[in-house]
Scaffold this active site. Structure first.
Site, mmCIF file in Angstrom:
data_model
loop_
_atom_site.group_PDB
_atom_site.id
_atom_site.type_symbol
_atom_site.label_atom_id
_atom_site.label_comp_id
_atom_site.label_asym_id
_atom_site.label_seq_id
_atom_site.Cartn_x
_atom_site.Cartn_y
_atom_site.Cartn_z
ATOM 1 N N ASP A 30 1.878 -2.107 -8.815
ATOM 2 C CA ASP A 30 1.017 -3.200 -8.381
ATOM 3 C C ASP A 30 0.786 -4.149 -9.558
ATOM 4 O O ASP A 30 0.559 -3.722 -10.680
ATOM 5 C CB ASP A 30 -0.325 -2.653 -7.858
ATOM 6 N N ILE A 31 0.831 -5.452 -9.255
ATOM 7 C CA ILE A 31 0.687 -6.473 -10.306
ATOM 8 C C ILE A 31 -0.739 -6.503 -10.855
ATOM 9 O O ILE A 31 -0.967 -6.984 -11.964
ATOM 10 C CB ILE A 31 1.111 -7.856 -9.746
ATOM 11 N N ASN A 87 -4.113 -0.726 4.128
ATOM 12 C CA ASN A 87 -5.073 -1.719 4.596
ATOM 13 C C ASN A 87 -4.503 -2.488 5.785
ATOM 14 O O ASN A 87 -3.331 -2.855 5.777
ATOM 15 C CB ASN A 87 -5.398 -2.711 3.475
ATOM 16 N N VAL A 96 -1.254 -9.052 1.759
ATOM 17 C CA VAL A 96 0.191 -9.262 1.929
ATOM 18 C C VAL A 96 0.570 -8.661 3.283
ATOM 19 O O VAL A 96 0.374 -7.457 3.510
ATOM 20 C CB VAL A 96 1.002 -8.606 0.799
ATOM 21 N N HIS A 100 2.396 -1.828 3.366
ATOM 22 C CA HIS A 100 2.604 -1.172 2.075
ATOM 23 C C HIS A 100 1.528 -0.121 1.902
ATOM 24 O O HIS A 100 0.387 -0.319 2.314
ATOM 25 C CB HIS A 100 2.553 -2.192 0.934
ATOM 26 N N HIS A 102 -0.672 1.929 -0.698
ATOM 27 C CA HIS A 102 -1.140 1.989 -2.090
ATOM 28 C C HIS A 102 -1.193 3.453 -2.523
ATOM 29 O O HIS A 102 -1.708 4.312 -1.794
ATOM 30 C CB HIS A 102 -2.556 1.438 -2.214
HETATM 31 P P1 AMP Z 1 -3.339 -5.472 0.167
HETATM 32 O O1 AMP Z 1 -4.592 -6.156 -0.303
HETATM 33 O O2 AMP Z 1 -3.534 -4.116 0.722
HETATM 34 O O3 AMP Z 1 -2.519 -6.379 1.079
HETATM 35 O O4 AMP Z 1 -2.487 -5.242 -1.151
HETATM 36 C C1 AMP Z 1 -1.618 -6.179 -1.688
HETATM 37 C C2 AMP Z 1 -1.343 -5.748 -3.097
HETATM 38 O O5 AMP Z 1 -0.187 -6.423 -3.572
HETATM 39 C C3 AMP Z 1 -2.478 -6.071 -4.079
HETATM 40 O O6 AMP Z 1 -2.948 -4.871 -4.669
HETATM 41 C C4 AMP Z 1 -1.808 -7.009 -5.091
HETATM 42 O O7 AMP Z 1 -2.273 -6.802 -6.402
HETATM 43 C C5 AMP Z 1 -0.341 -6.659 -4.930
HETATM 44 N N1 AMP Z 1 0.592 -7.702 -5.294
HETATM 45 C C6 AMP Z 1 0.547 -9.006 -4.946
HETATM 46 N N2 AMP Z 1 1.605 -9.661 -5.446
HETATM 47 C C7 AMP Z 1 2.353 -8.744 -6.114
HETATM 48 C C8 AMP Z 1 3.565 -8.793 -6.850
HETATM 49 N N3 AMP Z 1 4.263 -9.929 -7.008
HETATM 50 N N4 AMP Z 1 4.025 -7.648 -7.412
HETATM 51 C C9 AMP Z 1 3.332 -6.489 -7.278
HETATM 52 N N5 AMP Z 1 2.189 -6.374 -6.579
HETATM 53 C C10 AMP Z 1 1.698 -7.485 -6.014
#
Ligand code: AMP
Ligand code: ZN
Length: 114
Positions: A30-31, A87, A96, A100, A102
């Site tokens: 995760d970024i 989520n 996103v 996915h 976590h």
């Molecule tokens: P959610 O809030 O469950 O949709 O999680 C989306 C996750 O994607 C968040 O924890 C972000 O930090 C992560 N995220 C967004 N952009 C990127 C990226 N380019 N590379 C890795 N993780 C990302």
């Protein structure tokens, strides 16, 4: 879904740190990590939310969970413990819209989540 962020990541169009991958799944770091280990297990196929899953996806979701458990074990967190989170939509904070899972580990995680 060519402009979906995670579709672009699994196609290799956006640089990322890959933790583990196979023919169906890609796990990335995760970024914005919320724990010492914070990986996202992403199916290569675009599925927007958990609401879009069908019975035919049951094996895929099971595979996502076991994939995360395998990463946790590889990183030495199996006994100590870890959390997996999926989520869905606004109230859960999904940001996103490509499903996915976590995987969080490496610190004591509060419960209930905020
Ligand atoms: P959610 O809030 O469950 O949709 O999680 C989306 C996750 O994607 C968040 O924890 C972000 O930090 C992560 N995220 C967004 N952009 C990127 C990226 N380019 N590379 C890795 N993780 C990302
Ligand atoms: Zn996508």
């Amino acid at each position: 879904m060519t402009d979906c962020l995670f579709c672009r990541i699994v196609r290799g169009e956006i640089p990322t740190s890959i933790v583990k991958e196979d023919d169906e799944l890609v796990a990335i770091s995760d970024i914005n990590p919320q724990a010492p280990l914070h990986a996202l297990v992403i199916p290569r196929r675009h599925i927007a939310t958990l609401n879009d899953l069908s019975a035919g996806d049951d094996a895929l979701v099971g595979r996502m969970v076991r994939f995360a458990a395998g990463i946790a074990a590889d990183k030495g967190y199996a006994e100590r413990g870890y959390r997996t989170v999926l989520n869905c939509n606004r109230d859960a904070g999904q940001s996103v819209f490509h499903i996915h899972l976590h995987l969080l580990a490496g610190r004591a995680l509060g419960w209930p989540p905020g």
